[in-house]
Design an enzyme around this catalytic site. Structure first.
Site, PDB file in Angstrom:
ATOM      1  CB  ALA A 151      21.813  42.210-154.074  1.00  0.00           C
ATOM      2  CG  HIS A 155      24.983  45.937-147.583  1.00  0.00           C
ATOM      3  ND1 HIS A 155      25.263  47.196-147.416  1.00  0.00           N
ATOM      4  CD2 HIS A 155      24.044  45.962-148.382  1.00  0.00           C
ATOM      5  CE1 HIS A 155      24.048  47.656-147.258  1.00  0.00           C
ATOM      6  NE2 HIS A 155      23.569  47.578-148.506  1.00  0.00           N
ATOM      7  N   GLY A 203      26.788  44.912-156.843  1.00  0.00           N
ATOM      8  CA  GLY A 203      28.297  45.349-155.963  1.00  0.00           C
ATOM      9  C   GLY A 203      26.758  45.346-154.352  1.00  0.00           C
ATOM     10  CE  LYS A 204      21.107  47.167-156.569  1.00  0.00           C
ATOM     11  NZ  LYS A 204      19.535  46.514-156.690  1.00  0.00           N
ATOM     12  CG  LEU A 205      25.519  40.893-150.290  1.00  0.00           C
ATOM     13  CD1 LEU A 205      24.813  41.641-149.687  1.00  0.00           C
ATOM     14  CD2 LEU A 205      24.562  39.674-150.780  1.00  0.00           C
TER      15      LEU A 205
END
Lengths: 357, 357, 357, 357
Positions: free
Chosen positions: B288, B264, B292-294
């Site tokens: 996060a 994101h 790699g979620k962010l």
């Protein structure tokens, strides 16, 4: 001095220090202090009562407990039948599978350069690390497992039994999934789609159009039937999330079809969340009474503590003090090999609640 | 006095009181104070940036927000397209449905005799009450809806679109489900089995052997395809639970099939849980990043506050300050009527990820 | 449907969004939602009732509220006489003094290399920075103030009045200490020894053997006399710590000498701490009733929120809605210039409680 | 599989259950799990290092720990010299005195009709009760003690030594105050005015015009001199409040007069409060580094847990594992009988810091 008030009957006994005290004695001395220490000691007594009573013990786990080093405690609870049915988040089962397959989680720091971790493909869970590459490889392994499934709906309960079997046959190693397989203890995972196990299943579908479906509605029916079959139940919950609610829902749904069901007779929860923001994770066991999730006269306790502090002490103590009670316990015997489970040899009905009348 | 340190550049400006201050000005003055007040003000700025950027905004909601009086704020966010995709717990959708059907939740007290409430069939959510009898009647209504479904798998996204349509046609009333139906905004509910909507569906199966299946694995694929179609994404999350993780999972799963996806670009969360117990609900946005979620350079903020305090002020302020940006925004247009959604007229592939190559 | 239960009288009214909403209307709409949002709205109503009643309003503040940007709100509450007596930690008064003297606190980050900050003599308070060198210079300034004191005991109440006077004469600037001086509102600081003000006084003693003593036992007597003089009291508390307890102690101590005193008639607290660990900071207002700190029928509310989120909204709203009530209010008039304060022209007794009989 | 990242060195070792495990082995197994369990185990190791190093160990206690059943653990820590200086809230010393005088606290319920408790003169501390009438009688006892004091200023350190002596002579019973008297371990109580001990002293003044003053500024000087005398210090803190800050303040104040002082070399805190609201109680030990309260390379750990859960386990374990280290420890020897304390036979200067020039 005049006669004491009825409120002033049981004095607080200050905890006294003694070298070499075993865990069960530490908890015994905590029974007469205050606050969460007393609650943790009460949790031990209530669990012992559950074990000595003729009831079905549901156990819920949310939070990163497997990655955090508690999975062999849960495996122990399953193998020794301190519990009869596990409800878990997907992550806890996935991290268990990861270790049972011989991979590890690692001790790290909560203060770390996360960009550096990402550059090395390391995923952080507060103070604990894992290899992203190993996780990716797990997903392929799960896809290989999925290829062994038939083209039909599976409840998570059936699916996880098959997964435990597949894992045991390959690894012969202890863990939550393999212990549950070997002891025939059912596992429900209502939010499996919100986990890497779900991701592995979705990748299987992508690769080969796998048409095994996860039938989460079937889980609702089967978990309620478990309560209907023996309405005397107990609830042990670590953290909140879907496991906590699903265990209560099973009771509420069962009561809809069988009025002998009247909520859990015992309940203990170890939580860090609080009630005053309204979320179910932190909700009190008093509140649960209003819903009929708990019997009005249930014995219950909430322990406000991190499970990584509370559970090792609690179960170490139980392992001593509940030994005799546990030996006498006659836990339910499940057959979990088919689409519909059987309890003590009698299968549940297909696609429906085991309603009275 | 010597030259100031590079760390001492932006002074805290004490908040000053003025009668009649509008919400957006209250937040503007909070931007230069400290702690969670500043974070809430920052959340407003980041949300404005999301709206002004060409990105897909995911919105997650967990906690009893519908019962607690926030459902019309969420309906507003959907109708006005402050957000592009909703991920919710089942309870929030169920309680929304309850009110859209004309029933109510009631102001109560957190200190109440729960046995008395149970005797009158009243369910308590902290300081809020609802009628159990009305809930039972909802379940029948859901079963009637389920009878309109075909005998095939439905993602929760498709199912909830149909549910919104059915509800709108009957009630013509605003709410989360009906607003999402009317604005063609997709809703995912990964833990639908852990809710009264799931209970209603299970009762439908009991009554008539209804063979509609909920295909939660399909949700994983469709949510990831949404990210692959436009890799520039943002995340707004209230509470933790399955919505928070599912929104991050969509990004991680998408990246597996398309390396343009990089987490994101913006993230804001309003949470009451804390990171140090290791659970995903309270996990930090720094953590996060390791997954790699962010994106490593994402703009992000965590607000530690109850949503019932933070959201009314935040969205009231946004409604003023983001008006122009919102008017210029060109949100994604979805077609949600079939088993596979279409975005800007182009449907996703069936049963598979929209992988590059 | 049958007649509603007595428990189901006041429906939750979902909050609706409207651009340009003023703060007081935001709070008005929050009165009929749930959880902490409702509690914050209730706090406004209770404070309005205090203002409209003939009572003495104690205000306690703990936590880094001055450094965090709330000091001018507190100065406003004092100047406009929303409150009659302030009880504070030493840090809040010290950080107020720092800014009134023209120094600043700075917006920083909670994630920072603290060794780097230390190397540049920067002190961090979560996400807020201050210059250690400026703090050291404050201490000298306080020592200079201390040199103006006589060689005798001073209550913190008298000392802080003198400090406010000294500060006002030098700076002519608004702040908590100067507003309290100008409005003759007493300030108590029971833990002054645990603050930089105390450190400054200790340095004065080191330098010149200054023989001014801080007489904290005198504060206990004077604060209780304040309650005895007018037993109708109210309590507004931000955070816990010594201010919360000291305000309650004043009431309990007063009751010991005057049975007309029966606990605060109104109480509101904005806290982030929780009751279940047993500490006074998080203790509930229900518990306070058992001690007689609160009248049994007191109107009370606890808001679980960060003051930097709650206070700007709450006081902005009050500034509109309480204007008329405030204008009619006849607050107590204090003479604070001597060792023993006078209220409405009548001084308290010296060294003793104003006991009846 | 390629070589592991440098981040993946120390695997998490799942906790394994074994009946009869002693407390120190429970903690040993918790060292390699995660989250607060690991932190508690680390706390044990750090405390052992303090004991094996040549340093002065400050111990702070806030929260209702004496009423809650932990006072004999603290008495043990004092008597066995796990610690060298105690900083406490007044309440903890008052509740200790209450029990040493033969009165009790009682196990109660957090959910109780507080009006009924008030009617029976019972004070509630969460789940713990005490008799208000007995408390009133304590106050008279304290007034009688106060009558034995001279007409001059007393630091809380001197006052509490005299109080311990008076209490020991009357009761010959163990407790915090009496253990500290017998072991000549200094106790500071910076917020004594915010406690029932302060109330007792104020009543003494009312009755007989007692002119003993509590000299809290003297405490600042004496506590800093303690650090200057041996700049190698350690900090163990339960809860936050004034004890936590006062221990840090002693170090900061000492450094002002002696640049050999460089912050605590070891620090462990057991807290339930959190950093993100900016208050000192929940502040992190990283933040403490920016202020120089902690040495930049200090070994430190924060355990987020209720002390009633953490302390019994931690000290039970220490009592086994630290036995040998403790036996070799040569703790500082204090003479506390006069207005200025002496350390190893050398008294501190009067009314001033022991500054190096």
């Amino acid at each position: 001095m005049k006669t004491k008030s009825r409120f002033l009957r049981a004095p607080v006994e200050p905890f006294t220090i003694q070298p070499g005290l075993p865990a069960d004695e530490v908890l015994a001395r905590m029974e007469r202090i205050s606050f969460q220490g007393r609650n943790l000691a009460t949790a031990r007594r209530i669990w012992e009562k559950m074990l000595g009573d003729d009831c079905t013990i549901f156990f819920g786990m949310a939070g990163a407990l497997s990655a955090g080093g508690l999975r062999m405690i849960v495996a122990h609870l399953i193998a020794e039948r301190y519990i009869d049915c596990l409800v878990s988040t997907g992550a806890n089962l996935y991290h268990d599978l990861h270790e049972t397959r011989g991979r590890r989680h690692y001790q790290g720091s909560p203060i770390q350069d996360d960009a550096a971790l990402q550059a090395e493909h390391i995923d952080r869970v507060y103070d604990t690390y894992a290899s992203e590459d190993e996780f990716v490889e797990n997903d392929e392994w799960i896809a290989a497992f999925a290829a062994t499934l038939e083209s039909r709906p599976y409840t998570t309960r059936e699916l996880l039994y098959k997964l435990g079997e597949y894992l045991w046959k390959e690894t012969q190693r202890d863990g939550i999934l393999t212990a549950a397989y070997r002891a025939s203890v059912p596992i429900f995972c209502p939010a499996i789609a919100d986990s890497s196990i779900g991701m592995g299943l979705s990748q299987a579908r992508h690769h080969d159009g796998s048409s095994a479906y996860v039938d989460v509605i079937g889980d609702i029916i089967e978990s309620a039937n478990l309560v209907i079959r023996r309405p005397r139940t107990a609830s042990v919950v670590l953290g909140g999330g879907t496991p906590k609610n699903f265990i209560n829902q099973a009771s509420v749904q069962a009561e809809f079809y069988d009025d002998r069901v009247g909520g859990h007779r015992y309940a203990l929860q170890i939580v860090t969340d609080v009630p005053h923001f309204g979320g179910a994770s932190g909700s009190s066991l008093e509140e649960a009474r209003s819903w009929g999730k708990l019997a009005t006269d249930a014995e219950q306790v909430t322990v406000h503590a991190d499970a990584t502090v509370a559970l090792p002490l609690l179960v170490s103590a139980l392992a001593s003090s509940a030994q005799e009670t546990l030996a006498k316990r006659k836990p339910l015997r499940f057959d979990l090999s088919g689409p519909v489970m059987a309890v003590e040899g009698r299968p549940f009905p297909k696609l429906r609640f085991e309603a009275r009348t």
